[in-house]
Design a protein around this motif. Structure first.
Motif, PDB file in Angstrom:
ATOM      1  N   LEU A   7       0.775  -1.289   0.133  1.00  0.00           N
ATOM      2  CA  LEU A   7       0.326   0.019  -0.026  1.00  0.00           C
ATOM      3  C   LEU A   7       0.833   1.190  -0.020  1.00  0.00           C
ATOM      4  CD1 LEU A   7      -2.728  -1.132   2.393  1.00  0.00           C
ATOM      5  CD2 LEU A   7      -3.007  -0.749   0.057  1.00  0.00           C
ATOM      6  N   LEU A   8       2.043   1.189   0.753  1.00  0.00           N
ATOM      7  CA  LEU A   8       2.837   2.344   0.743  1.00  0.00           C
ATOM      8  C   LEU A   8       3.628   2.515  -0.715  1.00  0.00           C
ATOM      9  CD1 LEU A   8       4.650   1.818   4.139  1.00  0.00           C
ATOM     10  CD2 LEU A   8       3.171   3.769   3.432  1.00  0.00           C
ATOM     11  N   THR A   9       3.882   1.502  -1.263  1.00  0.00           N
ATOM     12  CA  THR A   9       4.532   1.704  -2.626  1.00  0.00           C
ATOM     13  C   THR A   9       3.385   2.226  -3.721  1.00  0.00           C
ATOM     14  OG1 THR A   9       5.862  -0.104  -2.306  1.00  0.00           O
ATOM     15  CG2 THR A   9       5.834   0.298  -4.382  1.00  0.00           C
ATOM     16  N   ARG A  10       2.360   1.631  -3.455  1.00  0.00           N
ATOM     17  CA  ARG A  10       1.166   2.214  -4.597  1.00  0.00           C
ATOM     18  C   ARG A  10       1.073   3.694  -4.246  1.00  0.00           C
ATOM     19  NH1 ARG A  10      -4.224   2.633  -2.474  1.00  0.00           N
ATOM     20  NH2 ARG A  10      -5.926   2.777  -3.883  1.00  0.00           N
ATOM     21  N   ALA A  11       1.077   4.317  -2.998  1.00  0.00           N
ATOM     22  CA  ALA A  11       0.764   5.593  -2.681  1.00  0.00           C
ATOM     23  C   ALA A  11       2.140   6.625  -3.209  1.00  0.00           C
ATOM     24  CB  ALA A  11       0.501   5.647  -1.048  1.00  0.00           C
ATOM     25  N   ILE A  12       3.095   6.014  -2.872  1.00  0.00           N
ATOM     26  CA  ILE A  12       4.696   6.703  -3.274  1.00  0.00           C
ATOM     27  C   ILE A  12       4.511   6.790  -4.734  1.00  0.00           C
ATOM     28  CG2 ILE A  12       6.791   6.333  -3.304  1.00  0.00           C
ATOM     29  CD1 ILE A  12       6.674   5.166  -0.418  1.00  0.00           C
ATOM     30  N   LYS A  13       3.853   5.729  -5.630  1.00  0.00           N
ATOM     31  CA  LYS A  13       4.135   5.815  -6.959  1.00  0.00           C
ATOM     32  C   LYS A  13       2.941   6.528  -7.780  1.00  0.00           C
ATOM     33  CE  LYS A  13       6.385   3.797  -9.644  1.00  0.00           C
ATOM     34  NZ  LYS A  13       7.624   4.029 -10.015  1.00  0.00           N
ATOM     35  N   GLY A  14       1.790   6.913  -6.805  1.00  0.00           N
ATOM     36  CA  GLY A  14       0.781   7.910  -7.329  1.00  0.00           C
ATOM     37  C   GLY A  14      -0.206   6.622  -8.268  1.00  0.00           C
ATOM     38  N   LEU A  15      -0.520   5.286  -7.677  1.00  0.00           N
ATOM     39  CA  LEU A  15      -1.298   4.521  -8.370  1.00  0.00           C
ATOM     40  C   LEU A  15      -2.734   4.358  -7.954  1.00  0.00           C
ATOM     41  CD1 LEU A  15       1.692   1.780  -9.117  1.00  0.00           C
ATOM     42  CD2 LEU A  15       0.449   3.253 -10.797  1.00  0.00           C
ATOM     43  N   GLU A  16      -3.020   5.307  -6.655  1.00  0.00           N
ATOM     44  CA  GLU A  16      -4.242   5.091  -6.268  1.00  0.00           C
ATOM     45  C   GLU A  16      -5.406   5.045  -7.272  1.00  0.00           C
ATOM     46  OE1 GLU A  16      -2.016   7.395  -5.484  1.00  0.00           O
ATOM     47  OE2 GLU A  16      -2.136   7.535  -3.164  1.00  0.00           O
ATOM     48  N   ASP A  17      -5.494   5.920  -8.308  1.00  0.00           N
ATOM     49  CA  ASP A  17      -6.486   5.902  -9.407  1.00  0.00           C
ATOM     50  C   ASP A  17      -6.212   4.786 -10.311  1.00  0.00           C
ATOM     51  OD1 ASP A  17      -7.077   8.223  -8.232  1.00  0.00           O
ATOM     52  OD2 ASP A  17      -5.945   9.305  -9.914  1.00  0.00           O
ATOM     53  N   VAL A  18      -5.406   3.963 -10.346  1.00  0.00           N
ATOM     54  CA  VAL A  18      -5.131   2.705 -11.320  1.00  0.00           C
ATOM     55  C   VAL A  18      -5.385   1.478 -10.684  1.00  0.00           C
ATOM     56  CG1 VAL A  18      -3.574   1.695 -12.944  1.00  0.00           C
ATOM     57  CG2 VAL A  18      -3.384   4.250 -12.557  1.00  0.00           C
ATOM     58  N   ILE A  19      -4.937   1.333  -9.502  1.00  0.00           N
ATOM     59  CA  ILE A  19      -5.031  -0.092  -8.742  1.00  0.00           C
ATOM     60  C   ILE A  19      -5.953   0.203  -7.368  1.00  0.00           C
ATOM     61  CG2 ILE A  19      -3.797  -1.805  -7.705  1.00  0.00           C
ATOM     62  CD1 ILE A  19      -1.327  -0.888  -9.240  1.00  0.00           C
ATOM     63  N   SER A  20      -7.007  -0.517  -7.520  1.00  0.00           N
ATOM     64  CA  SER A  20      -8.007  -0.425  -6.346  1.00  0.00           C
ATOM     65  C   SER A  20      -7.534  -1.220  -5.014  1.00  0.00           C
ATOM     66  CB  SER A  20      -9.387  -0.431  -6.797  1.00  0.00           C
ATOM     67  OG  SER A  20      -9.400  -2.005  -7.199  1.00  0.00           O
ATOM     68  N   VAL A  21      -7.980  -1.028  -4.097  1.00  0.00           N
ATOM     69  CA  VAL A  21      -7.827  -1.873  -2.735  1.00  0.00           C
ATOM     70  C   VAL A  21      -8.783  -2.259  -2.133  1.00  0.00           C
ATOM     71  CG1 VAL A  21      -6.827  -1.761  -0.686  1.00  0.00           C
ATOM     72  CG2 VAL A  21      -5.467  -0.634  -2.476  1.00  0.00           C
ATOM     73  N   THR A  22      -9.173  -3.258  -1.813  1.00  0.00           N
ATOM     74  CA  THR A  22     -10.160  -3.886  -0.875  1.00  0.00           C
ATOM     75  C   THR A  22      -9.544  -4.381   0.345  1.00  0.00           C
ATOM     76  OG1 THR A  22     -11.464  -4.541  -2.772  1.00  0.00           O
ATOM     77  CG2 THR A  22     -11.946  -5.446  -0.611  1.00  0.00           C
ATOM     78  N   VAL A  23      -9.892  -4.080   1.521  1.00  0.00           N
ATOM     79  CA  VAL A  23      -9.312  -4.328   2.875  1.00  0.00           C
ATOM     80  C   VAL A  23     -10.107  -5.256   3.626  1.00  0.00           C
ATOM     81  CG1 VAL A  23      -8.540  -3.328   5.052  1.00  0.00           C
ATOM     82  CG2 VAL A  23      -8.371  -1.746   2.852  1.00  0.00           C
TER      83      VAL A  23
END
Length: 130
Positions: A7-23
């Motif tokens: 999740l940290l890597t996803r955020a640092i790379k700015g991929l939040e709009d590309v890769i969704s997350v289900t917790v």
């Protein structure tokens, strides 16, 4: 901790709009509660229609069946991570998170955090904001 790193890597790379997350829910539950001979416990998805519950060994709680940041499995309708693995035909590995899931092919790409981080840092660069 392993899922958190992805999740940290996803955020640092700015991929939040590309890769969704289900917790998944923060406590383990029996993954096949209807089968008394199956005692496996693991991560479960939220159930907004469910009632309160205790953890898999009967301690703690009662816990709600859903929190605001937890949602049902949006892709295959699985109730647990184990069921998600089984629905895609993977019954040999451990039923772990994080999971990088391909929505188009409905397959698990990887469940190894280090591999997922490498993919996010290379294969997704053309989609990353940073």
């Amino acid at each position: 901790p392993w899922a958190h790193r992805t999740l940290l890597t996803r955020a640092i790379k700015g991929l939040e709009d590309v890769i969704s997350v289900t917790v998944v829910m923060p406590e383990w539950q029996r993954t096949k509660p209807e089968d008394p001979s199956d005692s496996h416990c693991g991560w479960v998805f939220a159930d907004p229609e469910g009632g309160t519950r205790v953890n898999s060994i009967g301690l703690g709680g009662p816990f709600p069946s859903s929190y605001p940041s937890n949602h049902p499995d949006p892709h295959l309708g699985a109730k647990s991570v184990r069921e998600l693995y089984e629905k895609v035909g993977d019954t040999f590995g451990k039923y772990t998170v994080p999971i990088l899931f391909d929505k188009q092919t409905k397959t698990i790409v990887s469940n190894e955090y280090a591999e997922i981080i490498q993919m996010l840092n290379s294969e997704f660069n053309h989609l990353a904001k940073y």
